[in-house]
Design an enzyme around this catalytic site. Structure first.
Site, PDB file in Angstrom:
ATOM      1  CE1 TYR A 153      -3.565   2.671   0.696  1.00 30.50           C
ATOM      2  CE2 TYR A 153      -2.270   3.288   2.621  1.00 30.50           C
ATOM      3  CZ  TYR A 153      -3.306   3.542   1.739  1.00 30.50           C
ATOM      4  OH  TYR A 153      -4.077   4.671   1.893  1.00 30.50           O
ATOM      5  CG  ASP A 248       5.895   3.719   0.622  1.00 29.32           C
ATOM      6  OD1 ASP A 248       6.247   4.385   1.612  1.00 29.32           O
ATOM      7  OD2 ASP A 248       4.704   3.548   0.309  1.00 29.32           O
ATOM      8  CE  LYS A 281       2.352   4.800   8.212  1.00 29.53           C
ATOM      9  NZ  LYS A 281       0.960   4.741   8.579  1.00 29.53           N
TER      10      LYS A 281
HETATM   11  C1  LIG Z   1       3.992   2.176   3.233  1.00 30.42           C
HETATM   12  C2  LIG Z   1       3.005   3.285   3.223  1.00 30.42           C
HETATM   13  N1  LIG Z   1       3.038   4.202   2.249  1.00 30.42           N
HETATM   14  C3  LIG Z   1       2.185   5.236   2.214  1.00 30.42           C
HETATM   15  C4  LIG Z   1       1.209   5.379   3.169  1.00 30.42           C
HETATM   16  C5  LIG Z   1       0.259   6.541   3.114  1.00 30.42           C
HETATM   17  O1  LIG Z   1       0.542   7.421   4.136  1.00 30.42           O
HETATM   18  P1  LIG Z   1      -0.599   8.418   4.695  1.00 30.42           P
HETATM   19  O2  LIG Z   1      -1.621   7.584   5.366  1.00 30.42           O
HETATM   20  O3  LIG Z   1       0.157   9.349   5.602  1.00 30.42           O
HETATM   21  O4  LIG Z   1      -1.148   9.136   3.496  1.00 30.42           O
HETATM   22  C6  LIG Z   1       1.114   4.448   4.199  1.00 30.42           C
HETATM   23  C7  LIG Z   1       0.073   4.563   5.238  1.00 30.42           C
HETATM   24  O5  LIG Z   1      -0.110   3.752   6.084  1.00 30.42           O
HETATM   25  C8  LIG Z   1       2.034   3.365   4.232  1.00 30.42           C
HETATM   26  O6  LIG Z   1       1.991   2.448   5.192  1.00 30.42           O
END
Ligand SMILES: Cc1ncc(COP(=O)(O)O)c(C=O)c1O
Length: 444
Positions: A153, A248, A281
């Site tokens: 995700y 990511d 985060k």
């Molecule tokens: C690996 C990863 N990328 C991107 C995101 C998206 O981040 P946000 O919820 O701050 O938009 C998340 C959210 O949990 C994530 O776990």
């Protein structure tokens, strides 16, 4: 006295009342879907306050918190140094829409700690970071296609809400209504940890691929590591075909190690670096803050110096940067990750032992302050294997733990997080609750 205790027994809980009230105004009663407890059933807990490793719901019940706001709260809630930094920042103003020294300090700190980054841009959410990385990768390479992996995700931007198509020659299809198929026609979705498929995809489309984006340790499949040979092959193929390798690390960054998951892979793959990284985060310490970065050559394609547009009213917000900076300063203290990693391991090892003793199939893994567990006898390597988990059994486990005051992520596919505030006693209490549940299963 007696009267009020009878009342509290007969009146509906405040969590339930708040959920009913919320559902009238907010779709599903929540501002982010997984919070609604749809996967595990029951009523979501409305949180009233948090401190250290705990939070309290609207009925005053205390939970040991293993989600930590889905990752950011690596120091636990209300760490004094962070609270102090935020309080001081608030007194200086909430937002200016003009540059500040603190943004430069946060950028300096991030670049110092993550060696693959020469430049970063601050944004307000992980979604914004990954979405911007993709635009930048496409702008810098002048290519359109991107690769992602099933089960990873990367936030909710259109191009990334995609599931696998029917074959390698076809591109993905949207996983959400409202995303036109044309918008995801350039997104290729592959199986995680499948080297042969990866090689085929590059041989078919390599020269058109702008970037390959991966969660190096996939926290959105609970906890699945990309194998070292797989990451190595991703790196080699991206280099060979001129595509950008994007890690990511919104979840893993500063969570699994001070240098993120990329520093973990660099231990096994000498000189390993991704081309670009998305962060979020932990870098905001619980406030809206995220970032993306990479080499100067790629980052200088961004406006205002380059032709790739990207912007944000609240980007680099002064209160969020204060919160992030204070958090990053704490996690650099000597021994921080050793202690966090040991505490997290003690949790997953304890849970595994308790399950094994009761004859319940269970396996777990952790890195730094991030962990995952499965009611499976073997750690899964990809999304189809994760899907084999017995979800009703997970939900029973989930609710037994919740009743005992242990709060895990309310879905089978989500990682867990331990903070520096979790004590050995918290871990022991958690394991004891799990032990009770597993032995109740064994005695049935
Ligand atoms: C690996 C990863 N990328 C991107 C995101 C998206 O981040 P946000 O919820 O701050 O938009 C998340 C959210 O949990 C994530 O776990």
């Amino acid at each position: 006295m007696e009267h009020s205790s009878i009342n509290s027994l007969t009146s509906p809980s405040r969590n339930t009342a708040l959920f009913e009230r919320a559902k009238k105004l907010i779709p599903g009663g929540v501002n982010s879907p997984v919070r609604a407890f749809k996967a595990v059933g029951g009523t979501p807990r409305f949180i009233q306050r948090a401190q250290g490793a705990y939070f309290w719901d609207a009925d005053g019940k205390r939970y040991i918190d293993y989600i930590g706001s889905w990752g950011p709260m690596i120091l636990g809630h209300g760490h004094p140094a962070v609270v102090e930094a935020v309080q001081a920042a608030v007194l200086e103003g909430f937002s200016y829409g003009a540059p500040t020294e603190r943004e430069v300090e946060l950028a300096e700190e991030i670049v110092k700690l993550v060696p693959s980054l020469e430049m970063v841009r601050l944004v307000s959410s992980g979604t914004e970071a990954t979405m911007s990385v993709i635009r930048l990768a496409r702008g810098a390479t002048r290519r359109s296609k991107i690769i992602k992996f099933e089960g990873c995700y990367h936030g909710h931007s259109d191009a990334l809400l995609v599931k696998a198509g029917s074959g390698l020659a076809t591109f993905g299809s949207p996983t959400s209504a409202g995303v036109p198929p044309e918008v995801v026609q350039h997104t290729l979705v592959l199986e995680y940890n499948h080297i042969v498929q990866l090689e085929e995809a590059f041989s078919l489309h390599g020269k058109d691929i702008a970037c390959l984006m991966i969660e190096p340790i996939a926290g959105n499949m609970n906890f699945v590591r990309a194998s070292v040979p797989f990451i190595k092959r991703c790196r080699e193929l991206c280099t060979e075909y001129g595509a950008l390798l994007v890690f990511d690390e919104v979840m893993t960054g500063f969570r699994v190690a001070l240098g993120g998951a990329q520093s973990v892979y660099a231990k096994s793959i000498p000189g390993f670096k991704p081309d670009m990284t998305a962060l979020g985060k932990v870098i905001g310490g619980g406030m809206p803050m995220a970032a993306f970065g990479g080499s100067r050559a790629v980052m200088e394609h961004l406006a205002p110096i380059g032709s790739v547009y990207q912007a944000g009213t609240l980007s680099g917000n002064p209160v969020a940067t204060a919160c992030g900076l204070a958090t990053l300063r704490e996690i650099q203290k000597p021994g921080f990750y050793d202690a966090l990693g040991a505490r997290t391991r003690s949790l997953v090892e304890g849970l595994t032992q308790a399950a094994t003793k009761a004859g319940v199939p269970f396996c777990s893994d952790s890195e730094g302050g991030m962990f995952g567990f499965f009611l499976l006898s073997q750690l899964p390597q990809n999304y189809p294997q994760v899907m084999k988990t017995d979800s009703p059994a997970f939900n029973r486990f989930y609710h037994a733990m919740l009743d005992s005051g242990v709060y895990y992520a309310p879905a089978l596919y989500e990682a867990g997080f331990v903070s520096a505030a979790h004590t050995a006693d918290d871990i022991e209490t958690t394991i004891a609750a799990a032990r009770d549940f597993f032995s109740s299963l064994a005695s049935k």
